[in-house]
Design an enzyme around this catalytic site. Structure first.
Site, PDB file in Angstrom:
ATOM      1  N   LEU A  55       0.843  -1.201   0.000  1.00 31.70           N
ATOM      2  CA  LEU A  55       0.000   0.000   0.000  1.00 31.70           C
ATOM      3  C   LEU A  55       0.874   1.245   0.000  1.00 31.70           C
ATOM      4  O   LEU A  55       1.800   1.359   0.795  1.00 31.70           O
ATOM      5  CB  LEU A  55      -0.877  -0.044   1.266  1.00 31.70           C
ATOM      6  CG  LEU A  55      -1.738   1.152   1.611  1.00 31.70           C
ATOM      7  CD1 LEU A  55      -2.777   1.394   0.521  1.00 31.70           C
ATOM      8  CD2 LEU A  55      -2.420   0.942   2.961  1.00 31.70           C
ATOM      9  N   LEU A  57       1.314   4.698   1.093  1.00 36.63           N
ATOM     10  CA  LEU A  57       0.740   5.647   2.060  1.00 36.63           C
ATOM     11  C   LEU A  57       1.022   7.094   1.674  1.00 36.63           C
ATOM     12  O   LEU A  57       0.545   8.021   2.329  1.00 36.63           O
ATOM     13  CB  LEU A  57       1.297   5.349   3.461  1.00 36.63           C
ATOM     14  CG  LEU A  57       0.852   4.038   4.081  1.00 36.63           C
ATOM     15  CD1 LEU A  57       1.547   3.807   5.428  1.00 36.63           C
ATOM     16  CD2 LEU A  57      -0.667   3.990   4.265  1.00 36.63           C
ATOM     17  N   HIS A 122      19.798   3.032  16.126  1.00 35.95           N
ATOM     18  CA  HIS A 122      19.655   1.579  16.104  1.00 35.95           C
ATOM     19  C   HIS A 122      19.883   1.027  17.502  1.00 35.95           C
ATOM     20  O   HIS A 122      20.209   1.786  18.433  1.00 35.95           O
ATOM     21  CB  HIS A 122      20.628   0.962  15.083  1.00 35.95           C
ATOM     22  CG  HIS A 122      20.162   1.100  13.668  1.00 35.95           C
ATOM     23  ND1 HIS A 122      19.076   0.401  13.174  1.00 35.95           N
ATOM     24  CD2 HIS A 122      20.595   1.866  12.648  1.00 35.95           C
ATOM     25  CE1 HIS A 122      18.882   0.743  11.905  1.00 35.95           C
ATOM     26  NE2 HIS A 122      19.782   1.620  11.561  1.00 35.95           N
ATOM     27  N   ILE A 124      22.177  -0.339  19.237  1.00 36.54           N
ATOM     28  CA  ILE A 124      23.354   0.038  20.046  1.00 36.54           C
ATOM     29  C   ILE A 124      23.210   1.443  20.616  1.00 36.54           C
ATOM     30  O   ILE A 124      23.646   1.711  21.748  1.00 36.54           O
ATOM     31  CB  ILE A 124      24.653  -0.110  19.201  1.00 36.54           C
ATOM     32  CG1 ILE A 124      25.896  -0.047  20.078  1.00 36.54           C
ATOM     33  CG2 ILE A 124      24.688   0.908  18.077  1.00 36.54           C
ATOM     34  CD1 ILE A 124      27.166  -0.475  19.376  1.00 36.54           C
ATOM     35  N   ASN A 125      22.547   2.338  19.879  1.00 41.29           N
ATOM     36  CA  ASN A 125      22.339   3.703  20.359  1.00 41.29           C
ATOM     37  C   ASN A 125      21.374   3.716  21.541  1.00 41.29           C
ATOM     38  O   ASN A 125      21.583   4.403  22.541  1.00 41.29           O
ATOM     39  CB  ASN A 125      21.788   4.590  19.250  1.00 41.29           C
ATOM     40  CG  ASN A 125      22.632   4.546  18.004  1.00 41.29           C
ATOM     41  OD1 ASN A 125      22.223   4.011  16.972  1.00 41.29           O
ATOM     42  ND2 ASN A 125      23.843   5.054  18.084  1.00 41.29           N
ATOM     43  N   ASP A 152      16.460  -3.744  20.655  1.00 39.94           N
ATOM     44  CA  ASP A 152      15.540  -4.095  19.550  1.00 39.94           C
ATOM     45  C   ASP A 152      14.492  -5.101  20.001  1.00 39.94           C
ATOM     46  O   ASP A 152      13.298  -4.939  19.751  1.00 39.94           O
ATOM     47  CB  ASP A 152      16.330  -4.731  18.397  1.00 39.94           C
ATOM     48  CG  ASP A 152      16.835  -3.684  17.430  1.00 39.94           C
ATOM     49  OD1 ASP A 152      17.464  -4.059  16.440  1.00 39.94           O
ATOM     50  OD2 ASP A 152      16.619  -2.473  17.679  1.00 39.94           O
TER      51      ASP A 152
HETATM   52  C1  LIG Z   1      18.238  -5.834   9.286  1.00 39.92           C
HETATM   53  C2  LIG Z   1      18.843  -4.465   9.590  1.00 39.92           C
HETATM   54  C3  LIG Z   1      18.254  -3.906  10.879  1.00 39.92           C
HETATM   55  C4  LIG Z   1      18.798  -4.630  12.076  1.00 39.92           C
HETATM   56  C5  LIG Z   1      18.219  -4.019  13.304  1.00 39.92           C
HETATM   57  C6  LIG Z   1      18.895  -2.710  13.669  1.00 39.92           C
HETATM   58  C7  LIG Z   1      20.162  -3.028  14.407  1.00 39.92           C
HETATM   59  C8  LIG Z   1      17.978  -1.877  14.500  1.00 39.92           C
HETATM   60  O1  LIG Z   1      18.286  -1.395  15.564  1.00 39.92           O
HETATM   61  S1  LIG Z   1      16.386  -1.653  13.866  1.00 39.92           S
HETATM   62  C9  LIG Z   1      15.658  -0.441  14.906  1.00 39.92           C
HETATM   63  C10 LIG Z   1      15.684   0.899  14.215  1.00 39.92           C
HETATM   64  N1  LIG Z   1      14.992   1.921  14.964  1.00 39.92           N
HETATM   65  C11 LIG Z   1      13.647   1.951  15.073  1.00 39.92           C
HETATM   66  O2  LIG Z   1      12.930   1.115  14.572  1.00 39.92           O
HETATM   67  C12 LIG Z   1      13.090   3.107  15.869  1.00 39.92           C
HETATM   68  C13 LIG Z   1      11.923   3.804  15.153  1.00 39.92           C
HETATM   69  N2  LIG Z   1      12.203   4.037  13.767  1.00 39.92           N
HETATM   70  C14 LIG Z   1      13.036   5.036  13.388  1.00 39.92           C
HETATM   71  O3  LIG Z   1      13.660   5.729  14.149  1.00 39.92           O
HETATM   72  C15 LIG Z   1      13.211   5.187  11.878  1.00 39.92           C
HETATM   73  O4  LIG Z   1      12.201   4.473  11.228  1.00 39.92           O
HETATM   74  C16 LIG Z   1      14.575   4.659  11.386  1.00 39.92           C
HETATM   75  C17 LIG Z   1      15.682   5.494  11.960  1.00 39.92           C
HETATM   76  C18 LIG Z   1      14.755   3.199  11.749  1.00 39.92           C
HETATM   77  C19 LIG Z   1      14.593   4.761   9.857  1.00 39.92           C
HETATM   78  O5  LIG Z   1      14.411   6.126   9.523  1.00 39.92           O
HETATM   79  P1  LIG Z   1      13.858   6.488   8.097  1.00 39.92           P
HETATM   80  O6  LIG Z   1      14.188   7.898   7.856  1.00 39.92           O
HETATM   81  O7  LIG Z   1      14.316   5.466   7.110  1.00 39.92           O
HETATM   82  O8  LIG Z   1      12.282   6.247   8.233  1.00 39.92           O
HETATM   83  P2  LIG Z   1      11.213   7.053   9.089  1.00 39.92           P
HETATM   84  O9  LIG Z   1      11.734   8.402   9.459  1.00 39.92           O
HETATM   85  O10 LIG Z   1      10.681   6.173  10.145  1.00 39.92           O
HETATM   86  O11 LIG Z   1      10.048   7.323   8.017  1.00 39.92           O
HETATM   87  C20 LIG Z   1       9.494   6.257   7.293  1.00 39.92           C
HETATM   88  C21 LIG Z   1       9.219   6.854   5.946  1.00 39.92           C
HETATM   89  O12 LIG Z   1       8.677   5.809   5.133  1.00 39.92           O
HETATM   90  C22 LIG Z   1       7.400   6.210   4.675  1.00 39.92           C
HETATM   91  N3  LIG Z   1       6.573   5.027   4.569  1.00 39.92           N
HETATM   92  C23 LIG Z   1       6.409   4.033   5.489  1.00 39.92           C
HETATM   93  N4  LIG Z   1       5.570   3.105   5.032  1.00 39.92           N
HETATM   94  C24 LIG Z   1       5.200   3.517   3.796  1.00 39.92           C
HETATM   95  C25 LIG Z   1       4.328   2.979   2.820  1.00 39.92           C
HETATM   96  N5  LIG Z   1       3.683   1.818   3.009  1.00 39.92           N
HETATM   97  N6  LIG Z   1       4.163   3.690   1.660  1.00 39.92           N
HETATM   98  C26 LIG Z   1       4.823   4.850   1.464  1.00 39.92           C
HETATM   99  N7  LIG Z   1       5.678   5.416   2.355  1.00 39.92           N
HETATM  100  C27 LIG Z   1       5.838   4.739   3.500  1.00 39.92           C
HETATM  101  C28 LIG Z   1       6.903   7.167   5.715  1.00 39.92           C
HETATM  102  O13 LIG Z   1       5.873   7.970   5.204  1.00 39.92           O
HETATM  103  C29 LIG Z   1       8.153   7.943   6.005  1.00 39.92           C
HETATM  104  O14 LIG Z   1       8.373   8.862   4.962  1.00 39.92           O
HETATM  105  P3  LIG Z   1       9.023  10.296   5.287  1.00 39.92           P
HETATM  106  O15 LIG Z   1      10.437  10.013   5.648  1.00 39.92           O
HETATM  107  O16 LIG Z   1       8.866  11.049   3.988  1.00 39.92           O
HETATM  108  O17 LIG Z   1       8.227  10.882   6.418  1.00 39.92           O
HETATM  109  C30 LIG Z   1      18.607  -3.471   8.419  1.00 39.92           C
HETATM  110  C31 LIG Z   1      19.262  -2.124   8.783  1.00 39.92           C
HETATM  111  C32 LIG Z   1      19.647  -1.453   7.436  1.00 39.92           C
HETATM  112  C33 LIG Z   1      19.037  -2.392   6.380  1.00 39.92           C
HETATM  113  C34 LIG Z   1      19.677  -2.369   5.002  1.00 39.92           C
HETATM  114  C35 LIG Z   1      19.640  -0.912   4.432  1.00 39.92           C
HETATM  115  O18 LIG Z   1      18.343  -0.331   4.558  1.00 39.92           O
HETATM  116  C36 LIG Z   1      20.158  -0.884   2.976  1.00 39.92           C
HETATM  117  C37 LIG Z   1      19.495  -1.904   2.036  1.00 39.92           C
HETATM  118  C38 LIG Z   1      18.077  -1.388   1.696  1.00 39.92           C
HETATM  119  C39 LIG Z   1      17.366  -2.371   0.688  1.00 39.92           C
HETATM  120  O19 LIG Z   1      16.033  -1.867   0.430  1.00 39.92           O
HETATM  121  C40 LIG Z   1      17.261  -3.764   1.395  1.00 39.92           C
HETATM  122  C41 LIG Z   1      18.665  -4.278   1.731  1.00 39.92           C
HETATM  123  C42 LIG Z   1      19.496  -3.358   2.642  1.00 39.92           C
HETATM  124  C43 LIG Z   1      20.895  -3.887   2.645  1.00 39.92           C
HETATM  125  C44 LIG Z   1      18.859  -3.326   4.093  1.00 39.92           C
HETATM  126  C45 LIG Z   1      18.855  -4.739   4.732  1.00 39.92           C
HETATM  127  C46 LIG Z   1      18.334  -4.740   6.177  1.00 39.92           C
HETATM  128  O20 LIG Z   1      16.989  -4.366   6.198  1.00 39.92           O
HETATM  129  C47 LIG Z   1      19.157  -3.790   7.031  1.00 39.92           C
HETATM  130  C48 LIG Z   1      20.573  -4.272   7.163  1.00 39.92           C
END
Ligand SMILES: C[C@H](CCC[C@H](C)C(=O)SCCNC(=O)CCNC(=O)[C@H](O)C(C)(C)COP(=O)(O)OP(=O)(O)OC[C@H]1O[C@@H](n2cnc3c(N)ncnc32)[C@H](O)[C@@H]1OP(=O)(O)O)[C@H]1CC[C@H]2[C@@H]3[C@H](O)C[C@@H]4C[C@H](O)CC[C@]4(C)[C@H]3C[C@H](O)[C@]12C
Length: 382
Positions: A55, A57, A122, A124-125, A152
């Site tokens: 979807l 959003l 993430h 660690i932070n 996490d």
């Molecule tokens: C597997 C790895 C992760 C391991 C765990 C790690 C150690 C953690 O600690 S995860 C915990 C992270 N923190 C939180 O969850 C706290 C709350 N969240 C946040 O603080 C943030 O979301 C964020 C900091 C985590 C990310 O910030 P970001 O700016 O990206 O996003 P937000 O500000 O939250 O905004 C979301 C935006 O998205 C829009 N959205 C959401 N849903 C939709 C939708 N359905 N349709 C349209 N839009 C949508 C929303 O509107 C927001 O938009 P705006 O910003 O405009 O407001 C993984 C860690 C890194 C990964 C790799 C990396 O990402 C690179 C590759 C990416 C590729 O796609 C896949 C492979 C990757 C290698 C990828 C692989 C793994 O996933 C990781 C290694």
């Protein structure tokens, strides 16, 4: 199952929220994960039992679709930083006004308030900010984060699942939903409450890595065996420590006193030398079934086949042959029955879920052609 009939809308996130969603799914909830469109592969490794709707959003129609899904659901679980849902017009104000019974779970690193609330981060932070990371690590080494387990998963996904279940229980009395502000900093710290509350016991008086439970004590540590594996020793109480000394074939009279902290380095050297003389299997045969608190350090792919874990069925094998832990804890009358079929493909269930939630076929087709939603049923059949 305990959560049968509960409907969850999980917005796709990185790791903590997916873990929370998997817990709810394992215990019977219906979890619909809302994925982004134009995404080829889900990064959700914890998708057991979930369904996927793709979807967009960022479109007003997409927002309207999510609102309709939340109107008919019990829980919405969002993993974004503070303010993202409000920006989309999907904040708690809007959704709770339309569905006062909704439980709106917000799983973030720093919570919905405070100067860091909008900062990226993430595990660690969050662990660092909780105070706990400063206690983790061996003597004279820098602090060390134990995987991304504590913030996490323990303090994040699991704590959020607890909050959701508490809110569900409370709703049975009040009939009302509420907002869950699940901060991983606070969740991790809460999991570590013992560290704060046991300081008066003198457990943490010494520098990192020199205390009884942080690898300082030789009777609470790991030791390498002759075949390069390891044994874990947790013989804290004197009666269990006696069994340890006996199993190692040592003479207690020739050793320094167990609690003589200044002699811990010498005691550790002795234990290290002795453990290095036999294989892990040999030490397991010596210590299994005793109260010496000595166990083999099992790698992931051996934990499931250890006799104790096998007898309990502590690990499951899914339809793809993948081994992973079974849900915990085990409820006697309504145990979890985790789904063993493959994880969903992104958008696999879009059409079926929207149909079930009251969208008529023409509307679904219009949403599909406008790119508001995507459906990947065909891909799922490959
Ligand atoms: C597997 C790895 C992760 C391991 C765990 C790690 C150690 C953690 O600690 S995860 C915990 C992270 N923190 C939180 O969850 C706290 C709350 N969240 C946040 O603080 C943030 O979301 C964020 C900091 C985590 C990310 O910030 P970001 O700016 O990206 O996003 P937000 O500000 O939250 O905004 C979301 C935006 O998205 C829009 N959205 C959401 N849903 C939709 C939708 N359905 N349709 C349209 N839009 C949508 C929303 O509107 C927001 O938009 P705006 O910003 O405009 O407001 C993984 C860690 C890194 C990964 C790799 C990396 O990402 C690179 C590759 C990416 C590729 O796609 C896949 C492979 C990757 C290698 C990828 C692989 C793994 O996933 C990781 C290694």
């Amino acid at each position: 199952m305990a959560l049968a009939g509960v409907r969850v809308i999980e917005l796709a996130g990185l790791a903590p929220a997916p873990f929370c969603g998997m817990i709810l799914s394992d215990f019977g909830a219906r979890v619909i994960r809302v994925d982004r469109t134009k995404v080829t592969m889900a990064m959700d490794a914890q998708a057991r039992g979930k369904q996927s709707v793709a979807l967009n959003l960022k479109s007003p129609q997409g927002v309207a679709v999510l609102k309709k899904l939340c109107l008919q659901s019990d829980i919405v679980l969002e993993p974004f930083r503070k303010g993202v849902m409000e920006k989309l017009g999907l904040g708690p104000e809007e959704l709770l006004k339309e569905n006062p019974r909704l439980i709106y779970a917000r799983l973030t690193g720093y919570g919905q308030s405070g100067s860091y609330a909008k900062c990226a981060g993430h595990d660690i932070n969050y662990l660092a900010m909780s105070g706990l990371l400063s206690m983790l690590g061996r003597s004279s080494e820098k602090p060390y984060a134990p995987l991304n387990l504590v913030a996490d998963f323990a303090g994040g996904g699991l704590m959020c699942a607890l909050g959701i279940v508490l809110a569900l229980l409370e709703r049975n009395k009040s009939g009302r939903g509420q907002i869950i502000d699940a901060s991983m900093v606070e969740g991790a710290a809460y999991v570590g409450s013992f560290m704060w509350k046991s300081r008066s016991l003198g457990l943490w008086n010494r520098p990192r890595g020199e205390n009884m439970l942080d690898s300082g004590a030789p009777f609470y540590d790991t030791y390498q065996t002759s075949d390069g594996k390891h044994m874990a020793v947790g013989a804290i109480e004197p009666q269990f420590y006696d069994h340890l000394i006996k199993g190692l074939g040592l003479d207690a009279a020739s050793l320094p006193a167990q609690m003589s902290i200044s002699d811990w380095p010498e005691l550790r050297r002795t234990f290290t030398q002795v453990f290095a003389q036999k294989t892990q299997a040999e030490w397991s045969r010596i210590f299994d079934g005793t109260d010496a608190c000595v166990t083999p350090v099992l790698p992931l792919d051996e934990a499931g086949s250890h006799p104790h874990n096998r007898e309990r069925g502590s690990f499951l094998k899914d339809a793809q042959g993948e081994v992973s832990p079974r849900p915990a804890p085990v409820l006697s009358r309504t145990p979890a029955r985790p789904c063993l079929s493959r994880d969903p493909v992104v958008g696999e269930h879009t059409r079926s879920v929207l149909g079930e939630y009251g969208f008529d076929p023409d509307h679904i087709e219009q949403l599909l052609s406008a790119g508001v939603v995507e459906c990947n049923e065909a891909k799922a059949r490959l």
